[in-house]
Motif scaffolding. Structure first.
Motif, PDB file in Angstrom:
ATOM      1  N   GLY A  15     -10.163  -7.311  -0.619  1.00 53.98           N
ATOM      2  CA  GLY A  15     -10.169  -5.942  -1.151  1.00 53.98           C
ATOM      3  C   GLY A  15     -11.248  -5.745  -2.193  1.00 53.98           C
ATOM      4  O   GLY A  15     -12.429  -6.027  -1.966  1.00 53.98           O
TER       5      GLY A  15
ATOM      6  N   ASP B 160      -1.027  -6.214   7.497  1.00 56.36           N
ATOM      7  CA  ASP B 160      -0.757  -4.811   7.838  1.00 56.36           C
ATOM      8  C   ASP B 160      -2.024  -4.082   8.264  1.00 56.36           C
ATOM      9  O   ASP B 160      -1.958  -2.991   8.833  1.00 56.36           O
TER      10      ASP B 160
ATOM     11  N   ASN C 157      -3.097 -10.890   0.689  1.00 54.45           N
ATOM     12  CA  ASN C 157      -2.242  -9.809   0.191  1.00 54.45           C
ATOM     13  C   ASN C 157      -2.565  -8.541   0.965  1.00 54.45           C
ATOM     14  O   ASN C 157      -3.723  -8.100   0.977  1.00 54.45           O
ATOM     15  N   GLU C 158      -1.564  -7.977   1.604  1.00 61.31           N
ATOM     16  CA  GLU C 158      -1.750  -6.782   2.440  1.00 61.31           C
ATOM     17  C   GLU C 158      -2.887  -6.992   3.443  1.00 61.31           C
ATOM     18  O   GLU C 158      -3.708  -6.113   3.662  1.00 61.31           O
ATOM     19  N   LEU C 159      -2.907  -8.162   4.013  1.00 66.15           N
ATOM     20  CA  LEU C 159      -3.909  -8.483   5.035  1.00 66.15           C
ATOM     21  C   LEU C 159      -3.371  -8.154   6.430  1.00 66.15           C
ATOM     22  O   LEU C 159      -4.012  -7.444   7.208  1.00 66.15           O
TER      23      LEU C 159
ATOM     24  N   TYR D  92     -12.407   0.397   6.952  1.00 65.58           N
ATOM     25  CA  TYR D  92     -12.704  -0.740   6.058  1.00 65.58           C
ATOM     26  C   TYR D  92     -14.175  -1.129   6.066  1.00 65.58           C
ATOM     27  O   TYR D  92     -14.696  -1.609   5.060  1.00 65.58           O
TER      28      TYR D  92
ATOM     29  N   LEU E  83     -16.877  -4.048   1.340  1.00 62.01           N
ATOM     30  CA  LEU E  83     -15.910  -4.641   0.401  1.00 62.01           C
ATOM     31  C   LEU E  83     -16.441  -5.941  -0.192  1.00 62.01           C
ATOM     32  O   LEU E  83     -16.162  -6.263  -1.345  1.00 62.01           O
TER      33      LEU E  83
ATOM     34  N   VAL F 252     -12.901 -14.719   2.673  1.00 56.95           N
ATOM     35  CA  VAL F 252     -13.270 -14.324   4.035  1.00 56.95           C
ATOM     36  C   VAL F 252     -12.989 -12.831   4.122  1.00 56.95           C
ATOM     37  O   VAL F 252     -11.843 -12.404   3.975  1.00 56.95           O
TER      38      VAL F 252
ATOM     39  N   THR G  55      -2.927  -1.190  -4.313  1.00 52.46           N
ATOM     40  CA  THR G  55      -2.201  -2.414  -3.955  1.00 52.46           C
ATOM     41  C   THR G  55      -1.697  -3.092  -5.236  1.00 52.46           C
ATOM     42  O   THR G  55      -2.128  -2.755  -6.348  1.00 52.46           O
TER      43      THR G  55
ATOM     44  N   VAL H 191     -13.998  -9.213   6.294  1.00 51.95           N
ATOM     45  CA  VAL H 191     -14.704  -8.663   7.460  1.00 51.95           C
ATOM     46  C   VAL H 191     -15.553  -7.444   7.098  1.00 51.95           C
ATOM     47  O   VAL H 191     -16.434  -7.061   7.855  1.00 51.95           O
TER      48      VAL H 191
ATOM     49  N   MET I 160       0.786  -1.203   0.000  1.00 57.26           N
ATOM     50  CA  MET I 160       0.000   0.000   0.000  1.00 57.26           C
ATOM     51  C   MET I 160       0.826   1.265   0.000  1.00 57.26           C
ATOM     52  O   MET I 160       0.584   2.154  -0.768  1.00 57.26           O
TER      53      MET I 160
ATOM     54  N   PHE J 237      -9.537   1.789  -2.576  1.00 54.07           N
ATOM     55  CA  PHE J 237      -8.497   1.321  -3.484  1.00 54.07           C
ATOM     56  C   PHE J 237      -8.496   2.111  -4.784  1.00 54.07           C
ATOM     57  O   PHE J 237      -9.520   2.627  -5.208  1.00 54.07           O
TER      58      PHE J 237
ATOM     59  N   PHE K 221      -5.053   4.380  -1.637  1.00 54.26           N
ATOM     60  CA  PHE K 221      -3.822   3.645  -1.929  1.00 54.26           C
ATOM     61  C   PHE K 221      -4.090   2.653  -3.055  1.00 54.26           C
ATOM     62  O   PHE K 221      -5.244   2.375  -3.396  1.00 54.26           O
TER      63      PHE K 221
ATOM     64  N   PRO L 242      -2.208  -6.054  -6.759  1.00 54.02           N
ATOM     65  CA  PRO L 242      -3.126  -6.605  -7.770  1.00 54.02           C
ATOM     66  C   PRO L 242      -3.908  -5.535  -8.515  1.00 54.02           C
ATOM     67  O   PRO L 242      -4.337  -5.756  -9.653  1.00 54.02           O
TER      68      PRO L 242
HETATM   69  C1  LIG Z   1      -5.145  -3.345   2.802  1.00 58.14           C
HETATM   70  S1  LIG Z   1      -6.584  -4.201   2.385  1.00 58.14           S
HETATM   71  C2  LIG Z   1      -5.927  -5.290   1.132  1.00 58.14           C
HETATM   72  C3  LIG Z   1      -6.960  -5.738   0.157  1.00 58.14           C
HETATM   73  C4  LIG Z   1      -6.529  -6.680  -0.954  1.00 58.14           C
HETATM   74  N1  LIG Z   1      -6.015  -7.922  -0.446  1.00 58.14           N
HETATM   75  C5  LIG Z   1      -5.578  -6.037  -1.913  1.00 58.14           C
HETATM   76  O1  LIG Z   1      -4.420  -6.445  -1.948  1.00 58.14           O
HETATM   77  O2  LIG Z   1      -5.979  -5.139  -2.651  1.00 58.14           O
HETATM   78  C6  LIG Z   1      -6.860  -5.234   3.775  1.00 58.14           C
HETATM   79  C7  LIG Z   1      -8.079  -6.115   3.677  1.00 58.14           C
HETATM   80  O3  LIG Z   1      -8.083  -7.061   4.742  1.00 58.14           O
HETATM   81  C8  LIG Z   1      -9.398  -7.151   5.300  1.00 58.14           C
HETATM   82  N2  LIG Z   1      -9.248  -7.764   6.623  1.00 58.14           N
HETATM   83  C9  LIG Z   1      -8.637  -7.274   7.712  1.00 58.14           C
HETATM   84  N3  LIG Z   1      -8.651  -8.169   8.732  1.00 58.14           N
HETATM   85  C10 LIG Z   1      -9.254  -9.276   8.255  1.00 58.14           C
HETATM   86  C11 LIG Z   1      -9.541 -10.576   8.804  1.00 58.14           C
HETATM   87  N4  LIG Z   1      -9.223 -10.890  10.052  1.00 58.14           N
HETATM   88  N5  LIG Z   1     -10.166 -11.468   8.020  1.00 58.14           N
HETATM   89  C12 LIG Z   1     -10.492 -11.168   6.747  1.00 58.14           C
HETATM   90  N6  LIG Z   1     -10.258  -9.966   6.174  1.00 58.14           N
HETATM   91  C13 LIG Z   1      -9.638  -9.029   6.911  1.00 58.14           C
HETATM   92  C14 LIG Z   1      -9.890  -5.728   5.176  1.00 58.14           C
HETATM   93  O4  LIG Z   1     -11.268  -5.599   5.315  1.00 58.14           O
HETATM   94  C15 LIG Z   1      -9.407  -5.390   3.754  1.00 58.14           C
HETATM   95  O5  LIG Z   1     -10.216  -5.931   2.759  1.00 58.14           O
END
Ligand SMILES: C[S@@+](CC[C@H](N)C(=O)[O-])C[C@H]1O[C@@H](n2cnc3c(N)ncnc32)[C@H](O)[C@@H]1O
Length: 402
Positions: free
Chosen positions: A107, A178, A174-176, A59, A138, A132, A74, A134, A1, A66, A72, A76
């Motif tokens: 995302g 952080d 991916n970026e989860l 979120y 999204l 999955v 990411t 949250v 990000m 995105f 930001f 993908p």
């Molecule tokens: C920075 S975004 C990255 C989104 C996407 N993976 C990308 O690369 O574009 C972080 C994502 O993680 C989700 N998230 C955060 N904690 C989570 C959890 N415990 N389980 C599932 N999703 C989660 C957020 O809602 C958001 O969609």
């Protein structure tokens, strides 16, 4: 990000009435919470709420996050070649586990769509692609993105409301990590404090530290040898974060992974670099309108708040539930091992002729460049019941650094 954007002061937000209403409502709830808890809440609790408070959190709310009009971009989102390279790794694992992907935090859904198509093209189609997520808003966005897949391919996608009891397949994030709330601490001399949020005399949020619990003191004492040099270097107070939630997530998901791999991509470092004496202010950052800045307490709900990932802690969490460490490397090296240079060759020809070709090449440059995402972003793979020969890590594996 953070596409290596220079840290800059918070930019004034255009007074969009919807955004103002969100941040005012969340500010009121957080202030009431602080007052109800004797004037202080731990930062971890603050971060949880500013990101995930139902309907209001960054979120969980409906503001655009995105891409160019968001805050930001990411990997993908930048280029479909990212998904194409990931697909090669996933395809290799599909020979040894069920052809199932469970993506956490998908995302906008663009990685899911790209992977499903690329795996189909490689002749190793996904049987089930479970997401999955949250954030309800999204999920909707993911549904829209995935609806553009050909019907035959889209049928494999499903959304899960909770963690499956067992996973045979590939877990992807991916970026989860952080985006998971972190515990903030400061260490000064012999004292360890937990940093949290309080209200100043005019009712604005401010930092305040309290003596740390014995469990936090214990966790910090393990890290102290890594940053001890900071005090010798004239830094009185060393502040950083610990991603307890990210570690717990790895353990929980690792336990249900009965066969297959967990592939996590994010910005961060091994512990030795994360808790380097010179990184005395930690890695906490807010992201807004493509600018990174350190003032995470302003405008709750309207900006992303993140911390880098300690990949040593991630690897240890995986090992504690019996996962094998299959590889750890930079994003650039992982994508090159995944064939990005070969896949982009036709683009180079296009770039000589079309603006779109130039843009695509620019995106690949951003993914690979050491000055942008190539080095700061890392990829870790852990697994159960898989051979230790993951193609994404065949050259430049840095497991020894963890
Ligand atoms: C920075 S975004 C990255 C989104 C996407 N993976 C990308 O690369 O574009 C972080 C994502 O993680 C989700 N998230 C955060 N904690 C989570 C959890 N415990 N389980 C599932 N999703 C989660 C957020 O809602 C958001 O969609």
């Amino acid at each position: 990000m953070p596409l290596d954007l220079p840290a800059s002061p918070p930019t004034a937000v255009a007074p969009d009435p919807a955004a103002l209403a969100v941040t005012e409502a969340l500010t009121a709830r957080l202030s009431a919470d602080i007052q109800a808890r004797a004037g202080w809440i731990p930062f971890e609790h603050w971060m949880q709420r500013v990101l995930y408070e139902p309907g209001l959190g960054y979120y969980s709310g409906s503001l655009r996050k995105f891409g160019a009009e968001g805050d930001f971009t990411t990997a993908p989102e930048l280029s479909p070649l990212f998904a194409a390279c990931l697909a090669r790794q996933v395809s290799q694992w599909f020979a040894q586990c069920a052809p199932v992907v469970v993506e956490f935090g998908a995302g906008s859904g663009v990685l899911a769509a790209g992977l499903i198509e690329a795996l189909h093209a490689l002749g190793t189609p996904v049987q089930r692609y479970a997401i999955v997520e949250v954030s309800a808003s999204l999920r909707e966005r993911q549904r829209e993105t995935l609806a553009s897949l050909p019907a035959g391919l889209a049928a494999c996608v499903q959304w899960l409301d909770c963690l499956p009891e067992r996973i045979d397949g590939v877990v992807l994030g991916n970026e989860l990590l952080d985006a998971m709330p972190v515990c903030l601490f400061e260490s000064e001399g012999a004292q360890v404090r937990e940093v949290g949020v309080a209200l100043d005399a005019s009712g604005r949020f401010e930092w305040r530290a309290q003596p740390a619990s014995s469990s936090l003191q214990e966790a910090v004492s393990v890290l102290q040898p890594l940053f001890r040099g900071a005090q010798r270097g004239g830094v009185d107070r060393y502040r950083s974060e610990i991603g307890f939630q990210a570690q717990a997530w790895v353990r929980t998901v690792g336990q249900v992974l009965v066969r297959g791999a967990m592939l996590l991509l994010d910005y961060g470092f091994p512990a030795r670099e994360y808790y380097h004496p010179q990184r005395a202010q930690g890695t906490l950052m807010a992201h807004r309108r493509h600018r990174a800045h350190p003032d995470v307490l302003v405008d709750p709900g309207l900006q992303d708040v993140t911390a880098h990932v300690d990949f040593s802690a991630v690897a240890q969490a995986g090992a504690s539930v019996g996962l094998d460490l299959l590889g750890y490397t930079s994003q650039a090296r992982f994508l090159i091992n995944g064939g990005i240079l070969e896949v982009m060759a036709p683009l180079a020809q296009d770039a000589a002729r079309t603006i779109a070709g130039v843009r695509q090449l620019g995106a690949v440059q951003t993914l690979l460049s050491e000055a942008e995402m190539g080095e700061l972003f890392k990829v870790i793979a852990m697994g159960r019941g898989l051979p230790d020969e993951a193609c994404g890590f065949v050259r430049g594996d840095r497991r020894g650094a963890l």
